[in-house]
Write an enzyme that holds these catalytic residues in place. Structure first.
Site, mmCIF file in Angstrom:
data_model
loop_
_atom_site.group_PDB
_atom_site.id
_atom_site.type_symbol
_atom_site.label_atom_id
_atom_site.label_comp_id
_atom_site.label_asym_id
_atom_site.label_seq_id
_atom_site.Cartn_x
_atom_site.Cartn_y
_atom_site.Cartn_z
ATOM 1 N N MET A 1 -8.049 8.896 9.206
ATOM 2 C CA MET A 1 -8.602 8.957 7.694
ATOM 3 C C MET A 1 -9.365 10.204 7.953
ATOM 4 S SD MET A 1 -9.454 5.552 6.142
ATOM 5 C CE MET A 1 -10.386 4.705 7.623
ATOM 6 N N LYS B 1 -3.456 2.840 -2.183
ATOM 7 C CA LYS B 1 -4.764 3.484 -1.724
ATOM 8 C C LYS B 1 -4.543 4.864 -1.056
ATOM 9 C CE LYS B 1 -5.734 1.034 2.582
ATOM 10 N NZ LYS B 1 -6.935 0.399 3.067
ATOM 11 N N ASP C 1 0.941 -1.212 -0.007
ATOM 12 C CA ASP C 1 0.072 0.101 -0.037
ATOM 13 C C ASP C 1 0.886 1.401 0.122
ATOM 14 O OD1 ASP C 1 -2.444 -1.374 0.085
ATOM 15 O OD2 ASP C 1 -2.738 -1.026 2.031
HETATM 16 N N1 SAH Z 1 -3.972 -0.053 9.208
HETATM 17 C C1 SAH Z 1 -3.641 1.119 9.566
HETATM 18 C C2 SAH Z 1 -4.471 2.522 9.490
HETATM 19 C C3 SAH Z 1 -5.013 2.668 7.927
HETATM 20 S S1 SAH Z 1 -6.103 3.795 7.694
HETATM 21 C C4 SAH Z 1 -2.905 1.232 10.983
HETATM 22 O O1 SAH Z 1 -3.273 0.170 11.551
HETATM 23 O O2 SAH Z 1 -2.271 2.216 11.353
HETATM 24 C C5 SAH Z 1 -4.966 5.095 7.117
HETATM 25 C C6 SAH Z 1 -4.924 6.156 8.099
HETATM 26 O O3 SAH Z 1 -4.246 6.006 9.266
HETATM 27 C C7 SAH Z 1 -4.388 7.518 7.682
HETATM 28 O O4 SAH Z 1 -5.344 8.323 6.776
HETATM 29 C C8 SAH Z 1 -4.201 8.162 8.865
HETATM 30 O O5 SAH Z 1 -5.304 8.813 9.636
HETATM 31 C C9 SAH Z 1 -3.438 7.083 9.695
HETATM 32 N N2 SAH Z 1 -2.106 6.857 9.721
HETATM 33 C C10 SAH Z 1 -1.262 5.932 9.353
HETATM 34 N N3 SAH Z 1 -0.136 5.957 9.330
HETATM 35 C C11 SAH Z 1 0.069 7.355 9.999
HETATM 36 C C12 SAH Z 1 1.464 8.302 10.263
HETATM 37 N N4 SAH Z 1 2.509 7.695 10.193
HETATM 38 N N5 SAH Z 1 1.123 9.214 10.891
HETATM 39 C C13 SAH Z 1 -0.266 9.692 10.875
HETATM 40 N N6 SAH Z 1 -1.399 9.065 10.725
HETATM 41 C C14 SAH Z 1 -1.072 7.894 10.053
#
Ligand code: SAH
Length: 249
Positions: A170, A56, A34
């Protein structure tokens, strides 16, 4: 027939990869990854591994989920080790469950390798513990992808009045609507809020405000970003260790 590994890559800092994920990336014949993956992690792969980007953005797939499912199936028929690499944890808004169901229905073997979710680790890297004795006894992780004014929402907004930590993933595009909604349900407009971009990486950026002003303060913050709401945000003043570490580098 091969096996599919639904794998979490962690939040950004490549060292937050689990040992299990590290080993499976080294063995992978095919890696479908991803957008939020730190590409450094891909360097652990075998030379001949096939890399497929199925990026995505904020939950919106450029490649439809059904097609990704089908890729996993097709590659599993041809290769031994197929790794589906996702940001954070595969089951936290990662659609990992849907991929497992698709494979299960077709008799393809799979394994889930949980990852360090951004929902907890990104606040931690900014000095915000999601729970803290006497301040927050619970936390919830909510999708901010769904507009708060959506009819028949499956999100229980009313219960967010409770004094707990709320983490929106998100949610940057909807931040203004989310904050308005929280005020509307009776949350204190002065509740502290942090918006964190690229957490756990050297690009980490943190904006702190309150429910009634954060959308203005954070209007130029780029994605990926998450939103943390609750009194635990104040602990950052004393616990913020990562920025101090970055400054020393
Ligand atoms: N599966 C992922 C989340 C997927 S949804 C998890 O467990 O972290 C994607 C969202 O995660 C982004 O829109 C943001 O809100 C958040 N996100 C993921 N990595 C991030 C990062 N390094 N810093 C800030 N937000 C992050």
């Amino acid at each position: 027939m091969g096996k599919v590994y639904i794998t979490g890559a962690g939040p950004g800092d490549p060292e937050l990869l689990t040992v299990k994920a590290f080993k499976i990336i080294q063995n992978a014949d095919v890696i479908l990854y991803d957008r939020l993956i730190n590409e450094e992690i891909l360097n652990y792969r075998k030379k001949e591994a096939i890399l497929i980007y199925v990026g995505k953005e904020d939950g919106k797939h450029t490649i439809p989920q059904q097609e990704i499912n089908q890729f996993l199936y097709d590659y599993a028929l041809q290769y031994d080790v197929v790794v589906r690499l996702k940001g954070g944890d595969p089951f936290v808004f990662g659609r990992g469950g849907e991929e497992c169901l698709f494979l299960a229905e077709r008799g393809i073997e799979f394994e889930v390798i949980p990852g360090v979710t951004s929902a907890i680790s990104v606040p931690a890297y900014t000095g915000i513990p999601v729970t803290h004795r006497g301040i927050a006894s619970s936390f919830r992780v909510v999708t901010g992808h769904e507009a708060p004014d959506k009819e028949n929402s499956s999100i229980d907004w009313e219960s967010m009045k409770a004094n707990e930590t709320i983490v929106f993933l998100m949610g940057l595009h909807n931040i203004e609507k989310i904050m308005d909604k929280l005020i509307q349900i009776g949350k204190n407009p002065k509740t502290p809020v942090a918006v964190i971009h690229a957490g756990t990486t050297e690009n980490q950026l943190v904006i702190v405000g309150e429910i009634d002003n954060i959308s203005k303060l954070a209007k130029d913050v780029p994605t990926p970003a998450l939103i943390v709401i609750g009194d635990v945000v104040k602990l950052r003043d004393k616990i913020n260790w990562f920025d101090a570490k970055l400054l020393k580098c």
